[in-house]
Design a protein around this motif. Sequence first.
Motif, PDB file in Angstrom:
ATOM      1  N   HIS A 144       0.865  -1.175   0.000  1.00 28.15           N
ATOM      2  CA  HIS A 144       0.000   0.000   0.000  1.00 28.15           C
ATOM      3  C   HIS A 144       0.908   1.233   0.000  1.00 28.15           C
ATOM      4  CE1 HIS A 144      -4.281   0.981   0.323  1.00 28.15           C
ATOM      5  NE2 HIS A 144      -3.907   2.095   0.935  1.00 28.15           N
ATOM      6  N   CYS A 145       1.026   1.849  -1.161  1.00 21.00           N
ATOM      7  CA  CYS A 145       2.081   2.848  -1.369  1.00 21.00           C
ATOM      8  C   CYS A 145       1.675   4.243  -0.900  1.00 21.00           C
ATOM      9  CB  CYS A 145       2.472   2.882  -2.844  1.00 21.00           C
ATOM     10  SG  CYS A 145       1.126   3.354  -3.955  1.00 21.00           S
ATOM     11  N   ASN A 146       2.665   5.008  -0.496  1.00 21.28           N
ATOM     12  CA  ASN A 146       2.470   6.407  -0.123  1.00 21.28           C
ATOM     13  C   ASN A 146       2.666   7.266  -1.365  1.00 21.28           C
ATOM     14  OD1 ASN A 146       2.285   8.902   1.041  1.00 21.28           O
ATOM     15  ND2 ASN A 146       3.897   8.590   2.553  1.00 21.28           N
ATOM     16  N   GLU A 147       1.683   7.206  -2.248  1.00 19.64           N
ATOM     17  CA  GLU A 147       1.697   7.957  -3.497  1.00 19.64           C
ATOM     18  C   GLU A 147       0.367   8.677  -3.639  1.00 19.64           C
ATOM     19  OE1 GLU A 147       4.291   8.177  -5.491  1.00 19.64           O
ATOM     20  OE2 GLU A 147       5.553   6.650  -4.515  1.00 19.64           O
ATOM     21  N   PRO A 148       0.326   9.743  -4.456  1.00 19.72           N
ATOM     22  CA  PRO A 148      -0.926  10.502  -4.597  1.00 19.72           C
ATOM     23  C   PRO A 148      -2.070   9.634  -5.122  1.00 19.72           C
ATOM     24  CG  PRO A 148       0.915  11.729  -5.539  1.00 19.72           C
ATOM     25  CD  PRO A 148       1.428  10.353  -5.219  1.00 19.72           C
ATOM     26  N   GLU A 149      -3.253   9.879  -4.602  1.00 19.94           N
ATOM     27  CA  GLU A 149      -4.442   9.199  -5.099  1.00 19.94           C
ATOM     28  C   GLU A 149      -4.877   9.798  -6.434  1.00 19.94           C
ATOM     29  OE1 GLU A 149      -6.769   7.794  -1.093  1.00 19.94           O
ATOM     30  OE2 GLU A 149      -6.998   9.901  -1.694  1.00 19.94           O
ATOM     31  N   TYR A 150      -5.542   8.964  -7.238  1.00 22.27           N
ATOM     32  CA  TYR A 150      -6.200   9.373  -8.488  1.00 22.27           C
ATOM     33  C   TYR A 150      -5.220   9.816  -9.581  1.00 22.27           C
ATOM     34  CZ  TYR A 150      -9.384  10.077  -4.549  1.00 22.27           C
ATOM     35  OH  TYR A 150     -10.064   9.933  -3.372  1.00 22.27           O
ATOM     36  N   VAL A 151      -3.955   9.491  -9.429  1.00 22.80           N
ATOM     37  CA  VAL A 151      -2.929   9.858 -10.413  1.00 22.80           C
ATOM     38  C   VAL A 151      -2.531   8.606 -11.189  1.00 22.80           C
ATOM     39  CG1 VAL A 151      -0.584  10.732 -10.735  1.00 22.80           C
ATOM     40  CG2 VAL A 151      -2.097  11.785  -9.032  1.00 22.80           C
ATOM     41  N   ILE A 152      -2.531   8.682 -12.502  1.00 22.20           N
ATOM     42  CA  ILE A 152      -2.257   7.514 -13.334  1.00 22.20           C
ATOM     43  C   ILE A 152      -0.763   7.284 -13.520  1.00 22.20           C
ATOM     44  CG2 ILE A 152      -2.518   6.596 -15.684  1.00 22.20           C
ATOM     45  CD1 ILE A 152      -5.267   7.869 -15.771  1.00 22.20           C
ATOM     46  N   ASP A 153       0.022   8.354 -13.562  1.00 15.81           N
ATOM     47  CA  ASP A 153       1.451   8.231 -13.831  1.00 15.81           C
ATOM     48  C   ASP A 153       2.194   7.603 -12.658  1.00 15.81           C
ATOM     49  OD1 ASP A 153       1.079   9.463 -16.286  1.00 15.81           O
ATOM     50  OD2 ASP A 153       1.415  11.466 -15.475  1.00 15.81           O
ATOM     51  N   VAL A 154       3.269   6.879 -12.980  1.00 19.93           N
ATOM     52  CA  VAL A 154       4.135   6.239 -11.989  1.00 19.93           C
ATOM     53  C   VAL A 154       5.514   6.865 -12.096  1.00 19.93           C
ATOM     54  CG1 VAL A 154       5.134   4.060 -11.202  1.00 19.93           C
ATOM     55  CG2 VAL A 154       2.838   4.082 -12.205  1.00 19.93           C
TER      56      VAL A 154
ATOM     57  N   TRP B  45       2.168  -6.341  -5.787  1.00 23.78           N
ATOM     58  CA  TRP B  45       0.766  -6.010  -6.027  1.00 23.78           C
ATOM     59  C   TRP B  45       0.464  -4.759  -5.195  1.00 23.78           C
ATOM     60  CZ3 TRP B  45      -3.089  -8.410  -2.314  1.00 23.78           C
ATOM     61  CH2 TRP B  45      -4.398  -7.982  -2.581  1.00 23.78           C
ATOM     62  N   ALA B  46       0.564  -3.604  -5.841  1.00 23.24           N
ATOM     63  CA  ALA B  46       0.474  -2.332  -5.122  1.00 23.24           C
ATOM     64  C   ALA B  46      -0.936  -1.754  -5.224  1.00 23.24           C
ATOM     65  CB  ALA B  46       1.499  -1.352  -5.661  1.00 23.24           C
ATOM     66  N   ASN B  47      -1.265  -0.931  -4.239  1.00 23.99           N
ATOM     67  CA  ASN B  47      -2.550  -0.256  -4.222  1.00 23.99           C
ATOM     68  C   ASN B  47      -2.433   1.055  -3.457  1.00 23.99           C
ATOM     69  OD1 ASN B  47      -2.597  -1.507  -1.492  1.00 23.99           O
ATOM     70  ND2 ASN B  47      -3.204  -3.335  -2.621  1.00 23.99           N
ATOM     71  N   HIS B  48      -3.495   1.804  -3.412  1.00 28.04           N
ATOM     72  CA  HIS B  48      -3.722   3.092  -2.769  1.00 28.04           C
ATOM     73  C   HIS B  48      -4.116   4.190  -3.741  1.00 28.04           C
ATOM     74  CE1 HIS B  48      -3.905   6.319   0.097  1.00 28.04           C
ATOM     75  NE2 HIS B  48      -3.033   7.008  -0.573  1.00 28.04           N
ATOM     76  N   PRO B  49      -3.573   4.258  -4.967  1.00 31.71           N
ATOM     77  CA  PRO B  49      -4.002   5.342  -5.868  1.00 31.71           C
ATOM     78  C   PRO B  49      -5.480   5.293  -6.254  1.00 31.71           C
ATOM     79  CG  PRO B  49      -1.855   4.528  -6.544  1.00 31.71           C
ATOM     80  CD  PRO B  49      -2.362   3.576  -5.493  1.00 31.71           C
ATOM     81  N   HIS B  50      -6.130   4.134  -6.140  1.00 32.99           N
ATOM     82  CA  HIS B  50      -7.559   3.967  -6.460  1.00 32.99           C
ATOM     83  C   HIS B  50      -7.866   4.117  -7.943  1.00 32.99           C
ATOM     84  CE1 HIS B  50      -8.582   3.600  -2.258  1.00 32.99           C
ATOM     85  NE2 HIS B  50      -8.026   4.761  -1.981  1.00 32.99           N
ATOM     86  N   VAL B  51      -6.862   4.098  -8.770  1.00 32.99           N
ATOM     87  CA  VAL B  51      -7.028   4.097 -10.226  1.00 32.99           C
ATOM     88  C   VAL B  51      -6.080   3.062 -10.815  1.00 32.99           C
ATOM     89  CG1 VAL B  51      -7.753   6.512 -10.388  1.00 32.99           C
ATOM     90  CG2 VAL B  51      -5.312   5.933 -10.513  1.00 32.99           C
ATOM     91  N   MET B  52      -6.343   2.664 -12.045  1.00 38.24           N
ATOM     92  CA  MET B  52      -5.449   1.737 -12.732  1.00 38.24           C
ATOM     93  C   MET B  52      -4.173   2.458 -13.148  1.00 38.24           C
ATOM     94  SD  MET B  52      -7.972  -0.485 -15.192  1.00 38.24           S
ATOM     95  CE  MET B  52      -8.661   0.953 -15.993  1.00 38.24           C
ATOM     96  N   GLN B  53      -3.049   1.824 -12.878  1.00 36.25           N
ATOM     97  CA  GLN B  53      -1.763   2.297 -13.362  1.00 36.25           C
ATOM     98  C   GLN B  53      -1.104   1.186 -14.175  1.00 36.25           C
ATOM     99  OE1 GLN B  53       0.260   3.544  -9.745  1.00 36.25           O
ATOM    100  NE2 GLN B  53      -0.632   5.595  -9.838  1.00 36.25           N
TER     101      GLN B  53
END
Length: 360
Positions: free
Chosen positions: A232-242, A262-270
């Motif tokens: 569960h990554c500390n990255e911005p939500e709703y952002v597609i870019d990695v 298997w990462a999550n938290h952005p709540h969008v597909m990356q």
Amino acid sequence: MYNLKVFKRFFISIISVFIILNWCTSCVSNSSATYNSKSEETSFSDFESITLTFAGDIMAHTNVTRMKDFSLVYDGIKDICLNDDLTFANMESPVIDSQEYENWPTFNARNEYVMAAVNSGFDVFTLANNHTNDQGLKGINATRDFFDSLKDKNVYSCGIKKNANDDYTYQLIEKNGFKILFMGVTEIYNSTNCIEWFDTTDRSEKSRKSFIEKVTQMRKEHPCDVFVLAFHCNEPEYVIDVTEKRKNYYHRLLDAGVDVIWANHPHVMQEWEVVKSLKNPHQSKLILYSVGNLISGQRSKRNYGDPSAIREYTGESFLVQLTYKKSNDIIFAEQPEFVILTNHTQGPAGAYDSLIKKLD
């Protein structure tokens, strides 16, 4: 109520471009890693096999928890989840059966909500995320105890500790002749309350080096065929870019022994990345930077006028199926298969059901 057929035509054209672009960039070489993007396909005449399915976030927004029959949520994907070997999901809410459901920002779900997913084929859960401590220590203990009670149903979970400051939790799952090592950690939490009770790390380089050492140790101490890390990554939500920094860190985790991130938290597909071994032509690894929401209420109404608006992508995700084959101690991972999903609303306004539908 929304017209699913109209939405399919609208969305498939967009998501097809997204998938194609990401597939073209999904095998990115990294010269500092032990793996690259090129390998020959291998066939096995006599092998054992196991199929793993990775899903996204199970959220507990009111539009879902107010439903009378939670089993309906998963009817559209049960045929997949009940016919693989292990299905993974991120349970992003505490589970206290004695309390009412609660919506964002401090979620709570009840046992029946989880059981709808379990009965639909989900059997491996990560519990470490930024909502783990939404209900304090009561929620942490209740969630862990409930999932522990499902062990006799062959349901596995990790991410919450039995005692404060215990070492990282894990599961060593044995199925179909395979040993699957599973860990789940979070880099982010909404408060520091009781964080010593669940599996955390952070974004500092010191912490990342320490976690890489822990991953290396886990792989050595628990010999396995496949090591799956829920992150569960500390990255911005709703952002597609990695970011490249994030990609480089995940490659370091692959080098440390992880096979699937298997990462999550952005709540969008990356994007995703299939990484082939330089040393072993049969071996490949997989990075899923974000699978998106499996079910949620973050997109309450589609914005057809501006499909790129923030949160528009939170209603779509994919299932990722990865099949491993093993023969004479050689393990081969087939190319992953992707099933695109959407959160579909059905029924009269104010009383609609929130359902997961395949876009096929």
